[in-house]
Design an enzyme around this catalytic site. Structure first.
Site, PDB file in Angstrom:
ATOM      1  N   GLU A 110       0.693  -1.126   0.035  1.00  9.45           N
ATOM      2  CA  GLU A 110      -0.129  -0.097  -0.040  1.00  9.45           C
ATOM      3  C   GLU A 110       0.808   1.322  -0.052  1.00  9.45           C
ATOM      4  O   GLU A 110       0.601   2.223  -0.782  1.00  9.45           O
ATOM      5  CB  GLU A 110      -0.963  -0.011   1.234  1.00  9.45           C
ATOM      6  CG  GLU A 110      -2.172  -1.208   0.935  1.00  9.45           C
ATOM      7  CD  GLU A 110      -2.806  -1.288   2.107  1.00  9.45           C
ATOM      8  OE1 GLU A 110      -2.247  -1.631   3.259  1.00  9.45           O
ATOM      9  OE2 GLU A 110      -4.080  -0.970   2.157  1.00  9.45           O
ATOM     10  N   GLU A 130      -3.646  -9.705   3.870  1.00 10.14           N
ATOM     11  CA  GLU A 130      -4.290  -9.390   4.960  1.00 10.14           C
ATOM     12  C   GLU A 130      -5.472 -10.297   5.193  1.00 10.14           C
ATOM     13  O   GLU A 130      -5.748 -10.620   6.355  1.00 10.14           O
ATOM     14  CB  GLU A 130      -4.945  -8.078   4.905  1.00 10.14           C
ATOM     15  CG  GLU A 130      -3.942  -6.926   4.970  1.00 10.14           C
ATOM     16  CD  GLU A 130      -3.380  -6.429   3.739  1.00 10.14           C
ATOM     17  OE1 GLU A 130      -3.424  -7.197   2.530  1.00 10.14           O
ATOM     18  OE2 GLU A 130      -2.914  -5.407   3.578  1.00 10.14           O
TER      19      GLU A 130
END
Ligand code: T1G
Length: 704
Positions: A110, A130
């Site tokens: 990210e 995740e």
């Protein structure tokens, strides 16, 4: 947060007119609070510095930021939050380029997406794992990635958590380029080339058009594949918001969904599993014990297991020799070993030169004496005590001093095998799971006479193979197969009493197992269990209900499962189907045994199976075969497909509470009878539980 902690985590080096921001937070540059603070300070300083025209973000050590700091989860949030840090990075007025090496995962990926361009090392990997922690990307991954590679591709990455290699990242448009030489130099050159040109911020783009029907089909597939885990579908749906909402609103929805996942029981369980898998190889009894050096590995037997083990060691970079008993067996073994590499060559996962190198680094022959040169020998011969004792007697006589001698037995007493070698201190068990080159779990069996450094060697070798080692003691079936041998009969009893095999499979797949026990039996081969039952027949306890009559009759008909085209199911053309012969056989045995029939709901099947697993796990613990509950959880998850989002049986029992799990154990005992008594450990823990305070001291909660 002391300033020196921030300064050591992030610093700036000037490369002419480019500010090189270096993150240094071993071991994996997790985006801890110090890193987050340091990034904000560095970006702001670089933007204020008139001498700086462009910015590169890179990392010291083995990898770019590998994610948010998992150890911060579940604690009060520490500002600045990663999404806010990335907003500042992306808002930079000067071009920011990410120099990515190693594994840029989760928050690390990210961060790279918040940069205006990305240069990847050719060996780099990116991904959004995740979901493997029961989470979803929580720092803009669901909103920036679809604006870069499209909704469909972004859904695939966010929902699967899979890793993306550099060449695929380039093809998807994630990487602007792959570094030809030095990574930082390439990134600096790219950053300079962006000076004076419009800055491309992903938050300002819109995802490209997509086919809604294709997305709906993808969402349905994700729901089906998640087998009860929530976050993959949440991640996919949050990605889809990028096409429906402005960036800021999408970010707000992502944050809300992330927080909800973070607080979920599933995420707590999966974060426990992440840590448990890393704790498992750290067996308390091996602390400070150095493993022996292993370079040359010998393998006895090139059957299914031996071949798989040979592939695992070769893939792990060891020099391997495999010994079989005849030229014909050598030839067959050679083919079995090459098979996975042939498949990988065909699918492009291996290059021709890699295939050649792998095949060249494993020698298959019939000269037993060649094993004398090995540092470790793994026996994977026929599962028969006399065969193994004979092999270890010969091996003990020729293996070089200090060599570790390991048996891959699934059930047999490693202590007896060790004694046969004449050098029991060198003998351990290395119980691989089939297919050995794929399954991550290895049970490292510590026999009574095993030297601690021999056991430590087994653990170290497993780690080098990229596997998870769990150290266990000697009993019939060690941890995993002992627990399997305990809960498996309870579903066979249900089938005798009215449940259908396919119904049991469906209930346990709904629970979260990848495959139900009957489908698994057909895959592994029903003859393995049959041989064990015949071996143990003389020792059967007449007071314990025998529930394998149907399975025995199937085997007597030669129905061993997929390998014979029929077992509990029939397999024509590789398609699994119900077989009327099996239901007829079941009816016959039910009538013979005069079993009163009943209906078993999915909930009953799930609760009683879990209870039997937890109860036997508690006995494995109190017997000292496993030293910690996490060992049992890791074995059941990585070796037997227990759903990770439940944390493993022992973790789940704690989460359910002693009252509930003890009630289920008692129900399982009432149904299955002798052999299913509540474990003393659970009963004593239950007595300690305030909810059982009214129990008279002599009155055992579990009817001990
Ligand atoms: N946070 C803290 N510690 C970590 C960590 C992390 N993310 N990843 C690894 N470690 C520790 C690990 O516990 C071990 O420490 C050591 O590093 C080596 O790990 C906002 C919310 C990077 C591929 O899920 O996949 O970002 O036990 O033995 O085999 O959207 O670690 O030795 O003391 O595994 O070489 C997303 C998880 C987080 C990546 C390296 N990122 N890590 O594998 O070493 S959530 C991940 C891995 C997130 C954002 C969301 C692997 C690895 P110790 P290791 P390895």
């Amino acid at each position: 947060m002391p300033d020196d902690a921030v300064a050591s985590a992030v610093r700036i080096e000037n490369r002419g007119d480019v500010a090189l921001i270096l993150i240094d937070n071993p071991p994996v540059n997790a985006s801890s609070q110090a890193v987050r603070k340091g990034l904000v300070t560095a970006i702001e300083a670089a933007n204020k510095d008139a001498a700086v025209a462009a910015i590169v973000i890179a990392c010291e050590g083995r990898t770019f930021v590998a994610g948010a700091d998992i150890r911060e989860f579940g604690k009060p949030p520490l500002p600045p939050a990663l999404p806010d840090v990335l907003t500042i990075v992306e808002a930079s007025g000067k071009p920011v380029v990410a120099a990515v090496h190693g594994t840029a995962l989760g928050g690390g990926f990210e961060l790279a997406l918040a940069c205006h361009a990305r240069v990847l090392d050719p060996g780099a990997i990116v991904g959004l794992p995740e979901v493997k922690l029961g989470l979803i990307p929580g720092a803009g991954g669901t909103q920036r990635l679809p604006r870069l590679i499209g909704v469909r591709a972004a859904i695939d990455l966010a929902a699967s958590g899979r890793q993306v290699k550099a060449d695929e990242a380039l093809a998807l448009g994630i990487a602007d380029s792959l570094a030809a030489g030095d990574l930082r130099d390439s990134a600096i050159a790219l950053a300079r080339s962006l000076v004076g040109r419009p800055i491309r911020r992903l938050s300002e783009l819109a995802p490209s058009p997509f086919d809604r029907a294709e997305i709906d089909a993808a969402l349905a597939g994700i729901a089906q594949k998640s087998r009860g885990q929530a976050s993959p579908l949440v991640a996919a749906r949050t990605v889809l918001l990028a096409a429906e909402l402005p960036f800021a609103e999408g970010m707000a929805r992502e944050r809300a969904a992330f927080i909800e996942c973070l607080q979920s029981d599933q995420s707590k369980a999966m974060r426990y599993v992440f840590m448990a898998e890393r704790e498992a190889p750290r067996a308390p009894q091996l602390e400070g014990i150095a493993p022996r050096k292993v370079e040359r590995v010998g393998i006895i037997g090139a059957g299914t297991m031996g071949a798989g083990i040979a592939v695992a060691f070769t893939d792990g970079g060891f020099s391997v020799i495999v010994v079989e008993t005849s030229e014909a067996a050598v030839e067959a073994g050679r083919k079995r070993i090459a098979a996975p590499w042939d498949r990988q060559l065909k699918s492009g996962r291996l290059t021709a030169s890699q295939h050649e190198a792998r095949s060249a680094s494993v020698a298959v022959g019939s000269d037993f004496a060649a094993l004398a040169a090995c540092d470790l020998v793994v026996e994977a011969a026929f599962e028969d005590m006399d065969v193994k004792k004979d092999i270890f007697a010969r091996l003990g006589a020729i293996a070089k001093p200090g060599a570790v001698l390991a048996t891959n037995t699934s059930y047999l007493d490693v202590g007896i095998i060790a004694q046969a070698s004449g050098r029991p201190g060198d003998v351990i068990g290395l119980h691989f799971f089939s297919p050995a080159n794929v399954m991550r779990l290895v049970e490292v069996v510590e026999a009574p006479a095993s030297a601690k450094d021999a056991v430590a060697t087994g653990v170290a070798v497993a780690k080098k193979l990229g596997k998870i080692a769990v150290v266990c003691g000697v009993c019939d079936g060690f941890i995993g197969n002992r627990i399997l041998a305990h809960w498996r009969p309870i579903v066979d009893m249900m089938v005798e009493d009215g449940a259908a095999p396919q119904g049991v499979d469906g209930a346990l797949e709904e629970f979260g197992f990848a495959m139900g026990p009957y489908a698994v039996g057909d895959l592994a081969g029903l003859d393995i269990g049959w041989a064990r039952r015949k071996r143990l027949a003389p020792t059967l306890n007449p007071n314990v209900r025998y529930a394998s009559t149907i399975a025995d009759e199937l085997c007597a008909l030669g129905r061993f499962g997929q390998k014979t085209g029929a077992g509990w199911y029939s397999y024509s053309g590789g398609k699994k189907a119900l077989d009327p012969l099996v239901s007829g056989l079941i009816d016959k045995v039910r009538a013979q045994k005069h079993r009163e029939q009943r209906v078993f709901s999915n909930d009953t099947i799930q609760r009683l199976v879990r209870a039997a697993i937890v109860n036997e796990g508690a006995k494995v613990l109190s017997d000292g075969i496993a030293r910690r509950a996490l060992d049992i959880d890791v074995v059941l998850i990585s070796g037997y497909g227990y759903p990770a989002w439940r944390g493993g049986p022992m973790f789940e029992a704690d989460a359910l509470g002693l009252g509930r799990i003890l009630a289920d154990i008692e129900e399982a005992h009432a149904f299955a009878g002798a052999g299913y008594e509540p474990a003393p450990l659970i009963v004593s823990l239950a007595r300690a539980d305030r909810r059982f305070a009214d129990l008279a001291p002599g009155e055992a909660a579990g009817g001990q």
